[in-house]
Write an enzyme that holds these catalytic residues in place. Structure first.
Site, PDB file in Angstrom:
ATOM      1  N   HIS A   2      10.249  30.055 136.152  1.00 46.91           N
ATOM      2  CA  HIS A   2       9.372  30.727 135.487  1.00 46.91           C
ATOM      3  C   HIS A   2       7.837  30.156 135.703  1.00 46.91           C
ATOM      4  CE1 HIS A   2      11.109  34.286 133.876  1.00 46.91           C
ATOM      5  NE2 HIS A   2      11.981  33.319 133.369  1.00 46.91           N
ATOM      6  N   TRP A   5       5.383  32.074 133.113  1.00 46.15           N
ATOM      7  CA  TRP A   5       5.767  31.876 131.804  1.00 46.15           C
ATOM      8  C   TRP A   5       6.059  30.432 131.221  1.00 46.15           C
ATOM      9  CZ3 TRP A   5       3.753  34.959 128.467  1.00 46.15           C
ATOM     10  CH2 TRP A   5       3.573  36.540 128.790  1.00 46.15           C
ATOM     11  N   LEU A 138       1.813  47.144 130.596  1.00 45.68           N
ATOM     12  CA  LEU A 138       1.689  46.567 131.710  1.00 45.68           C
ATOM     13  C   LEU A 138       2.296  47.268 132.932  1.00 45.68           C
ATOM     14  CD1 LEU A 138       1.042  44.219 133.811  1.00 45.68           C
ATOM     15  CD2 LEU A 138       3.044  43.116 132.592  1.00 45.68           C
ATOM     16  N   CYS A 139       1.452  47.629 133.793  1.00 45.62           N
ATOM     17  CA  CYS A 139       1.744  48.579 135.004  1.00 45.62           C
ATOM     18  C   CYS A 139       1.066  48.114 136.136  1.00 45.62           C
ATOM     19  CB  CYS A 139       1.714  49.996 134.388  1.00 45.62           C
ATOM     20  SG  CYS A 139       2.142  51.315 135.802  1.00 45.62           S
ATOM     21  N   SER A 146       4.384  42.169 143.437  1.00 46.04           N
ATOM     22  CA  SER A 146       4.634  40.913 144.481  1.00 46.04           C
ATOM     23  C   SER A 146       3.620  40.486 144.924  1.00 46.04           C
ATOM     24  CB  SER A 146       5.604  41.045 145.426  1.00 46.04           C
ATOM     25  OG  SER A 146       5.249  41.703 146.576  1.00 46.04           O
ATOM     26  N   LEU A 388       5.065  50.940 120.947  1.00 51.83           N
ATOM     27  CA  LEU A 388       5.168  52.401 121.600  1.00 51.83           C
ATOM     28  C   LEU A 388       5.595  52.417 123.267  1.00 51.83           C
ATOM     29  CD1 LEU A 388       2.140  53.899 119.814  1.00 51.83           C
ATOM     30  CD2 LEU A 388       4.619  54.561 119.287  1.00 51.83           C
TER      31      LEU A 388
HETATM   32  C1  EN5 Z   1       7.163  48.170 126.934  1.00 50.48           C
HETATM   33  N1  EN5 Z   1       6.423  47.387 125.832  1.00 50.48           N
HETATM   34  O1  EN5 Z   1      16.703  51.538 129.826  1.00 50.48           O
HETATM   35  C2  EN5 Z   1       8.787  47.876 126.811  1.00 50.48           C
HETATM   36  N2  EN5 Z   1      16.462  53.109 128.386  1.00 50.48           N
HETATM   37  O2  EN5 Z   1      19.269  52.804 126.381  1.00 50.48           O
HETATM   38  C3  EN5 Z   1       9.443  48.730 127.566  1.00 50.48           C
HETATM   39  N3  EN5 Z   1      19.762  54.613 128.605  1.00 50.48           N
HETATM   40  O3  EN5 Z   1      17.755  55.674 127.910  1.00 50.48           O
HETATM   41  C4  EN5 Z   1      10.937  48.015 127.691  1.00 50.48           C
HETATM   42  N4  EN5 Z   1      20.926  53.879 133.342  1.00 50.48           N
HETATM   43  O4  EN5 Z   1      22.113  54.622 127.744  1.00 50.48           O
HETATM   44  C5  EN5 Z   1      11.635  49.670 127.744  1.00 50.48           C
HETATM   45  N5  EN5 Z   1      22.782  56.768 128.134  1.00 50.48           N
HETATM   46  C6  EN5 Z   1      13.186  49.019 127.814  1.00 50.48           C
HETATM   47  C7  EN5 Z   1      14.055  50.233 127.955  1.00 50.48           C
HETATM   48  C8  EN5 Z   1      13.937  51.020 129.477  1.00 50.48           C
HETATM   49  C9  EN5 Z   1      14.684  52.450 129.530  1.00 50.48           C
HETATM   50  C10 EN5 Z   1      16.107  52.406 129.238  1.00 50.48           C
HETATM   51  C11 EN5 Z   1      17.733  53.181 128.022  1.00 50.48           C
HETATM   52  C12 EN5 Z   1      17.992  52.855 126.556  1.00 50.48           C
HETATM   53  C13 EN5 Z   1      18.353  54.661 128.245  1.00 50.48           C
HETATM   54  C14 EN5 Z   1      20.623  56.188 128.676  1.00 50.48           C
HETATM   55  C15 EN5 Z   1      20.278  56.574 130.132  1.00 50.48           C
HETATM   56  C16 EN5 Z   1      20.974  55.883 131.000  1.00 50.48           C
HETATM   57  C17 EN5 Z   1      20.802  56.102 132.309  1.00 50.48           C
HETATM   58  C18 EN5 Z   1      21.552  55.166 133.507  1.00 50.48           C
HETATM   59  C19 EN5 Z   1      21.937  55.820 128.023  1.00 50.48           C
HETATM   60  C20 EN5 Z   1      24.107  56.469 127.448  1.00 50.48           C
HETATM   61  C21 EN5 Z   1      23.984  57.009 126.201  1.00 50.48           C
HETATM   62  C22 EN5 Z   1      24.798  58.104 126.032  1.00 50.48           C
HETATM   63  C23 EN5 Z   1      24.644  59.101 124.977  1.00 50.48           C
HETATM   64  C24 EN5 Z   1      25.489  60.169 124.344  1.00 50.48           C
HETATM   65  C25 EN5 Z   1      26.957  59.671 124.598  1.00 50.48           C
HETATM   66  C26 EN5 Z   1      27.327  58.831 125.731  1.00 50.48           C
HETATM   67  C27 EN5 Z   1      26.326  57.770 125.961  1.00 50.48           C
END
Ligand code: EN5
Length: 388
Positions: A2, A5, A138-139, A146, A388
């Site tokens: 890192h 960090w 952060l975007c 990179s 959020l």
């Molecule tokens: C900003 N300060 O990964 C920080 N979301 O589980 C931001 N998954 O929606 C950081 N991969 O599991 C954000 N469906 C970090 C999270 C980023 C977004 C993210 C996940 C959280 C999410 C869903 C969709 C996955 C799509 C493929 C998920 C499965 C659940 C399902 C529910 C109904 C019954 C079967 C399982």
């Protein structure tokens, strides 16, 4: 490993083996006069800016950058789609500093290509209150990744935070960095299972037909708890007292004023929804619960544009169980056309997940502190703070 960090005042992976154990600030005895007054140097052809979210055109630019380039799930099937009025709400709470909304533009065209934000927050860690920045959003435009712009954004927002005599920050990320105070998991409660399956958000359970699945997740048409109603401005004082008491149970939690509660919890259409339980006899507010609205764009689906998701926000219960409160919250979310209700396994949320048919998601959320070390890794149930 890192490069960035490893040199920041954050808890390092090898602190323990090096015998660094003391709790508290990592970089000591700083004063505003020691903070550099010049912004950090950007690569050629880029310039710093402050993004005034109250200016409609600027808010549009931020909205457009985030909606195209912000966080996706690890398989890039969905991307967060923060609406403009949501961003204005999230970034302009009481006491916000316009200066902490930092952008990078292309000098020649003034096009906004990167962004980071801080908002002020009073955060309690164990029994110490600290004035902090909550850093978020952060975007960086995907074609400029990179170029090492992220370290510059982080250093620049840190400098601007230091200039206001604030020396700690809290932030969350899906990824692993040195070093989380807690690692939390998302749980999902399908409200519209058919659509979720069609767009690849979820799958049919083993040996379950579509009709069985729809029936399994069906909810009553009306809320159940007597006295459950939308929060109004006149409830701010009661909700503030309930929430202040409730948050004392957690090791990390915000210290919220009445003005904060008014901002964060009085309902704003399509942004934040809060419901209170008003005791039918006494008229007292005994419990409340809330969610915020954050759709996700479905990447590469022609029939459906987005998933309408509600995210559990703050709540407090004294008379009504969390199972009852959250069940009613699911019912209203379903009535309002949400496809899924999401929660983190923080606070006492584990107590209702099974019963209310939440399923574990594939996303993690890690909580981090800047310039503050705590000895132990915390459990999700120790966290009483939502970003959020
Ligand atoms: C900003 N300060 O990964 C920080 N979301 O589980 C931001 N998954 O929606 C950081 N991969 O599991 C954000 N469906 C970090 C999270 C980023 C977004 C993210 C996940 C959280 C999410 C869903 C969709 C996955 C799509 C493929 C998920 C499965 C659940 C399902 C529910 C109904 C019954 C079967 C399982």
């Amino acid at each position: 490993k890192h490069n960035f960090w490893g040199k920041q005042p954050v808890k390092q992976y090898d602190d323990e083996e090096k015998g660094v154990l003391e709790e508290g600030p990592i970089a000591h005895l700083r004063c505003v006069d020691d903070v550099r007054t010049e912004p950090f140097k950007l690569p050629e052809h880029y310039e710093w800016c402050t993004c005034d979210l109250n200016c409609s055109e600027t808010a549009d630019e931020v909205y457009n950058l985030l909606s195209r380039h912000y966080v996706e799930d690890y398989e890039s099937m969905f991307r967060y789609h923060y609406p403009k009025d949501f961003l204005q709400w999230a970034l302009c709470p009481p006491g916000y500093l316009p200066d902490w909304h930092v952008g990078i533009r292309v000098e020649a065209t003034k096009r906004l290509v990167a962004f980071i934000t801080g908002i002020p927050a009073n955060i309690r860690l164990h029994d110490r209150n600290l004035q902090m920045a909550e850093v978020n959003f952060l975007c960086i435009h995907r074609e400029l990744r990179s170029k090492r712009l992220a370290p510059l954004l982080i250093k620049e927002v840190t400098r601007r935070v230091h200039l206001k005599n604030v020396w700690q920050a809290v932030y969350t990320a899906g990824i692993m960095l040195p070093t989380p105070i807690a690692t939390c998991h998302y749980w999902h409660r399908p409200l519209n299972p058919k659509k979720l399956i069609r767009v690849g958000f979820s799958e049919l359970g083993l040996g379950m037909t579509m009709n069985q699945t729809i029936k399994h997740y069906r909810l009553p048409p009306n809320v159940i708890t007597p006295g459950f109603r939308a929060m109004e401005r006149r409830d701010v004082l009661a909700v503030t007292h309930l929430l202040q008491q409730y948050l004392l149970q957690f090791l990390v939690a915000p210290v919220l004023s009445e003005a904060d509660v008014e901002h964060w919890l009085v309902p704003v259409s399509d942004v934040v929804a809060t419901y209170v339980i008003e005791d039918v006899e006494s008229g007292q507010i005994t419990d409340f619960c809330s969610f915020y609205t954050l759709p996700s764009t479905i990447l590469g689906n022609h029939k459906y544009k987005d998933i309408k998701a509600a995210y559990s926000f703050y709540h407090a219960s004294t008379k009504t169980s969390l199972v009852e409160l959250l069940n009613d919250l699911l019912i209203v979310a379903k009535c309002h056309g949400f496809d899924v209700f999401n929660v983190l396994d923080i606070m006492h949320n584990r107590s209702f997940l099974q019963e209310l048919k939440f399923k574990l998601g594939d996303g993690e959320l890690r909580y981090y502190l800047y310039n503050y070390r705590i000895k132990e890794t915390l459990f999700p149930r120790d966290i009483g703070l939502l970003l959020l």
